[in-house]
Scaffold this motif. Sequence first.
Motif, PDB file in Angstrom:
ATOM      1  N   LEU A  69     -33.930 -70.259  63.018  1.00 55.64           N
ATOM      2  CA  LEU A  69     -33.563 -69.007  63.685  1.00 55.64           C
ATOM      3  C   LEU A  69     -34.227 -68.911  65.058  1.00 55.64           C
ATOM      4  CD1 LEU A  69     -32.369 -66.125  63.753  1.00 55.64           C
ATOM      5  CD2 LEU A  69     -34.392 -65.358  62.485  1.00 55.64           C
ATOM      6  N   LEU A  70     -35.505 -69.244  65.132  1.00 55.10           N
ATOM      7  CA  LEU A  70     -36.218 -69.220  66.408  1.00 55.10           C
ATOM      8  C   LEU A  70     -35.557 -70.147  67.417  1.00 55.10           C
ATOM      9  CD1 LEU A  70     -38.592 -68.555  68.297  1.00 55.10           C
ATOM     10  CD2 LEU A  70     -39.928 -70.296  67.080  1.00 55.10           C
ATOM     11  N   MET A  71     -35.249 -71.371  66.991  1.00 56.29           N
ATOM     12  CA  MET A  71     -34.617 -72.330  67.901  1.00 56.29           C
ATOM     13  C   MET A  71     -33.225 -71.858  68.325  1.00 56.29           C
ATOM     14  SD  MET A  71     -37.080 -74.298  68.238  1.00 56.29           S
ATOM     15  CE  MET A  71     -36.265 -75.416  69.381  1.00 56.29           C
ATOM     16  N   GLU A  72     -32.522 -71.189  67.401  1.00 59.81           N
ATOM     17  CA  GLU A  72     -31.196 -70.674  67.746  1.00 59.81           C
ATOM     18  C   GLU A  72     -31.304 -69.574  68.799  1.00 59.81           C
ATOM     19  OE1 GLU A  72     -27.068 -69.186  65.558  1.00 59.81           O
ATOM     20  OE2 GLU A  72     -28.968 -69.106  64.446  1.00 59.81           O
ATOM     21  N   TYR A  73     -32.275 -68.688  68.636  1.00 60.33           N
ATOM     22  CA  TYR A  73     -32.484 -67.655  69.652  1.00 60.33           C
ATOM     23  C   TYR A  73     -32.769 -68.286  71.015  1.00 60.33           C
ATOM     24  CZ  TYR A  73     -32.575 -63.238  67.003  1.00 60.33           C
ATOM     25  OH  TYR A  73     -32.238 -62.115  66.290  1.00 60.33           O
ATOM     26  N   ILE A  74     -33.599 -69.320  71.038  1.00 61.58           N
ATOM     27  CA  ILE A  74     -33.914 -69.981  72.306  1.00 61.58           C
ATOM     28  C   ILE A  74     -32.652 -70.562  72.938  1.00 61.58           C
ATOM     29  CG2 ILE A  74     -35.119 -71.963  73.338  1.00 61.58           C
ATOM     30  CD1 ILE A  74     -37.414 -71.412  71.318  1.00 61.58           C
ATOM     31  N   ARG A  75     -31.801 -71.206  72.126  1.00 66.81           N
ATOM     32  CA  ARG A  75     -30.552 -71.781  72.659  1.00 66.81           C
ATOM     33  C   ARG A  75     -29.637 -70.689  73.214  1.00 66.81           C
ATOM     34  NH1 ARG A  75     -30.899 -74.937  67.938  1.00 66.81           N
ATOM     35  NH2 ARG A  75     -29.316 -73.642  66.905  1.00 66.81           N
ATOM     36  N   ILE A  76     -29.507 -69.599  72.478  1.00 65.16           N
ATOM     37  CA  ILE A  76     -28.617 -68.512  72.903  1.00 65.16           C
ATOM     38  C   ILE A  76     -29.109 -67.898  74.206  1.00 65.16           C
ATOM     39  CG2 ILE A  76     -27.799 -66.185  72.321  1.00 65.16           C
ATOM     40  CD1 ILE A  76     -27.849 -67.089  69.354  1.00 65.16           C
ATOM     41  N   CYS A 100     -38.231 -65.002  73.506  1.00 68.24           N
ATOM     42  CA  CYS A 100     -38.343 -64.396  74.837  1.00 68.24           C
ATOM     43  C   CYS A 100     -39.647 -64.801  75.508  1.00 68.24           C
ATOM     44  CB  CYS A 100     -38.261 -62.872  74.722  1.00 68.24           C
ATOM     45  SG  CYS A 100     -36.610 -62.246  74.350  1.00 68.24           S
ATOM     46  N   GLY A 101     -40.727 -64.825  74.731  1.00 67.53           N
ATOM     47  CA  GLY A 101     -42.012 -65.247  75.288  1.00 67.53           C
ATOM     48  C   GLY A 101     -41.970 -66.676  75.767  1.00 67.53           C
ATOM     49  N   PHE A 102     -41.329 -67.554  74.995  1.00 69.68           N
ATOM     50  CA  PHE A 102     -41.205 -68.970  75.354  1.00 69.68           C
ATOM     51  C   PHE A 102     -40.413 -69.148  76.647  1.00 69.68           C
ATOM     52  CE2 PHE A 102     -38.948 -73.057  75.047  1.00 69.68           C
ATOM     53  CZ  PHE A 102     -40.031 -73.919  74.893  1.00 69.68           C
ATOM     54  N   LEU A 103     -39.385 -68.281  76.837  1.00 69.46           N
ATOM     55  CA  LEU A 103     -38.495 -68.432  77.988  1.00 69.46           C
ATOM     56  C   LEU A 103     -38.865 -67.506  79.156  1.00 69.46           C
ATOM     57  CD1 LEU A 103     -35.104 -68.586  76.036  1.00 69.46           C
ATOM     58  CD2 LEU A 103     -36.299 -70.506  77.116  1.00 69.46           C
ATOM     59  N   GLY A 104     -39.886 -66.664  78.965  1.00 69.85           N
ATOM     60  CA  GLY A 104     -40.280 -65.756  80.035  1.00 69.85           C
ATOM     61  C   GLY A 104     -39.304 -64.620  80.266  1.00 69.85           C
ATOM     62  N   ILE A 105     -38.649 -64.147  79.208  1.00 68.57           N
ATOM     63  CA  ILE A 105     -37.680 -63.046  79.296  1.00 68.57           C
ATOM     64  C   ILE A 105     -38.353 -61.752  78.854  1.00 68.57           C
ATOM     65  CG2 ILE A 105     -35.494 -62.143  78.391  1.00 68.57           C
ATOM     66  CD1 ILE A 105     -34.674 -65.108  77.894  1.00 68.57           C
ATOM     67  N   TYR A 132     -46.158 -60.511  63.332  1.00 73.79           N
ATOM     68  CA  TYR A 132     -45.926 -59.402  64.258  1.00 73.79           C
ATOM     69  C   TYR A 132     -46.927 -59.438  65.422  1.00 73.79           C
ATOM     70  CZ  TYR A 132     -42.351 -56.149  62.469  1.00 73.79           C
ATOM     71  OH  TYR A 132     -41.165 -55.534  62.137  1.00 73.79           O
ATOM     72  N   LYS A 133     -48.184 -59.736  65.121  1.00 73.52           N
ATOM     73  CA  LYS A 133     -49.208 -59.747  66.166  1.00 73.52           C
ATOM     74  C   LYS A 133     -48.876 -60.785  67.238  1.00 73.52           C
ATOM     75  CE  LYS A 133     -54.210 -59.796  66.883  1.00 73.52           C
ATOM     76  NZ  LYS A 133     -55.538 -59.777  66.233  1.00 73.52           N
ATOM     77  N   VAL A 134     -48.430 -61.953  66.796  1.00 73.09           N
ATOM     78  CA  VAL A 134     -48.043 -63.007  67.742  1.00 73.09           C
ATOM     79  C   VAL A 134     -46.807 -62.576  68.527  1.00 73.09           C
ATOM     80  CG1 VAL A 134     -47.181 -65.368  67.956  1.00 73.09           C
ATOM     81  CG2 VAL A 134     -49.053 -64.856  66.355  1.00 73.09           C
ATOM     82  N   ALA A 135     -45.777 -62.128  67.801  1.00 71.29           N
ATOM     83  CA  ALA A 135     -44.489 -61.831  68.432  1.00 71.29           C
ATOM     84  C   ALA A 135     -44.564 -60.661  69.396  1.00 71.29           C
ATOM     85  CB  ALA A 135     -43.445 -61.557  67.349  1.00 71.29           C
ATOM     86  N   LEU A 136     -45.218 -59.578  68.966  1.00 67.22           N
ATOM     87  CA  LEU A 136     -45.225 -58.375  69.790  1.00 67.22           C
ATOM     88  C   LEU A 136     -46.111 -58.508  71.017  1.00 67.22           C
ATOM     89  CD1 LEU A 136     -45.186 -55.594  67.037  1.00 67.22           C
ATOM     90  CD2 LEU A 136     -43.262 -56.663  68.238  1.00 67.22           C
ATOM     91  N   SER A 137     -46.941 -59.546  71.057  1.00 69.21           N
ATOM     92  CA  SER A 137     -47.735 -59.793  72.270  1.00 69.21           C
ATOM     93  C   SER A 137     -46.838 -60.141  73.458  1.00 69.21           C
ATOM     94  CB  SER A 137     -48.734 -60.934  72.024  1.00 69.21           C
ATOM     95  OG  SER A 137     -48.076 -62.177  71.858  1.00 69.21           O
ATOM     96  N   PHE A 138     -45.601 -60.592  73.169  1.00 71.43           N
ATOM     97  CA  PHE A 138     -44.660 -60.955  74.232  1.00 71.43           C
ATOM     98  C   PHE A 138     -43.812 -59.773  74.681  1.00 71.43           C
ATOM     99  CE2 PHE A 138     -45.140 -65.002  71.779  1.00 71.43           C
ATOM    100  CZ  PHE A 138     -45.812 -65.702  72.747  1.00 71.43           C
TER     101      PHE A 138
END
Length: 396
Positions: A69-76, A100-105, A132-138
């Motif tokens: 799922l994460l990789m799919e989000y990055i591709r999209i 979004c964090g990986f792509l700077g969005i 959540y702590k990791v994800a919401l930091s972005f």
Amino acid sequence: MKVILTSNTSWSLWNFRLGLMRALKEKGFEVWAVAPYDEFSENLKKEFKYYEIKNLDRKGTNPLRDLKLLMEYIRIYRKIKPNLVINFTIKPNIYSSIACGFLGIKCISVITGLGYVYVKGGVLQVITNLLYKVALSFNKKVVFQNEEDGNIFINKGIINPNKSVLIKGSGVDTKFFSPEFCKNINKEKDKFIFLMVSRLLWDKGVREFVEAGKKLKEKYPFVELWLLGPLDRGNPSAIPEEKLREWEGIIKYLGETKDVRPYVCQADCVVLPSYYREGIPRSLLEAMAMEKPIITTDTPGCRDVVRDGVNGFMVKARDFMSLYDAMERMIKLDAEKRLKMGKEGRKLVLEEFDEKIIIEKYLAIIESVLGGGIDGVSPNILHRKLCNKPLDNKTG
């Protein structure tokens, strides 16, 4: 500019986010819906750009599937190149935020309730908190629908308090959900109908509704209990179909519907005895908008919409006798008092939960995140929209 709204179902985007999506489109955004395909996907395609996401298993706990799922989000997101992503529901909040964090969005996440994981606790909750702590930091901002959920995330160190924003609910279209709709529907006057609108989950208080109703019908045979909502197969808290057969004669199961209004019109009172960690319960707001008194629990989200004795009654969670007592009180009220409760409920919705108010607050946050990308709104105007007061110049 492009904005993506992503959720775990197309159904939820269409039913809960449509007003916001249309408002963004009117502001000149290219609006994208990213969600699994279901019966509402075609509706979204008619008004917005749509991209089907295929690896979102909303109830699954398989880490390999979630990595896909994460990789799919990055591709999209690499393909669409959005200026902003707005996430709804737990898996998009986590995996779309990381993408979004990986792509700077830039992204915003909306916590619409803490759900099953936070009712049951245990190891799964610990893992969820870490994710959540990791994800919401972005995220630039994190929206909560009730104050208690925001405090949990702040106190556990999951988010920075400066990111937290309170917006109560998703809003209700008060023209669509209006008592005027009921004028053409004949109510059965010899019955007193309690209606519960909910997914069929134990955590929503269905057992308590049935147990209270069973006792109530022994004393008041003219009472009917209606249950309206989908079976949520695959949910750990799902009620099995055989239970519905056991409850025949106590409740009337109405199945699913795309329009709850005809059933709300028939009801004398709408009930939600939930101990699920709700955001703000939409079913109660819709009933209130249609001038129906409500009964609900003293739990986060639910208590935000009831003024005990004013627009309904508040009861103890997981306590069918407390629910029974409130339902009996509602029966014993004269019709004029129930009508007044209903009008107080609609007044509360118009003042705090009208879709127009909620959408304005979301637009203010989006403007701040994009640096005035919609109307060039200043931070001071943003603060007044959200808090109804100007910023303190000393504190900023």
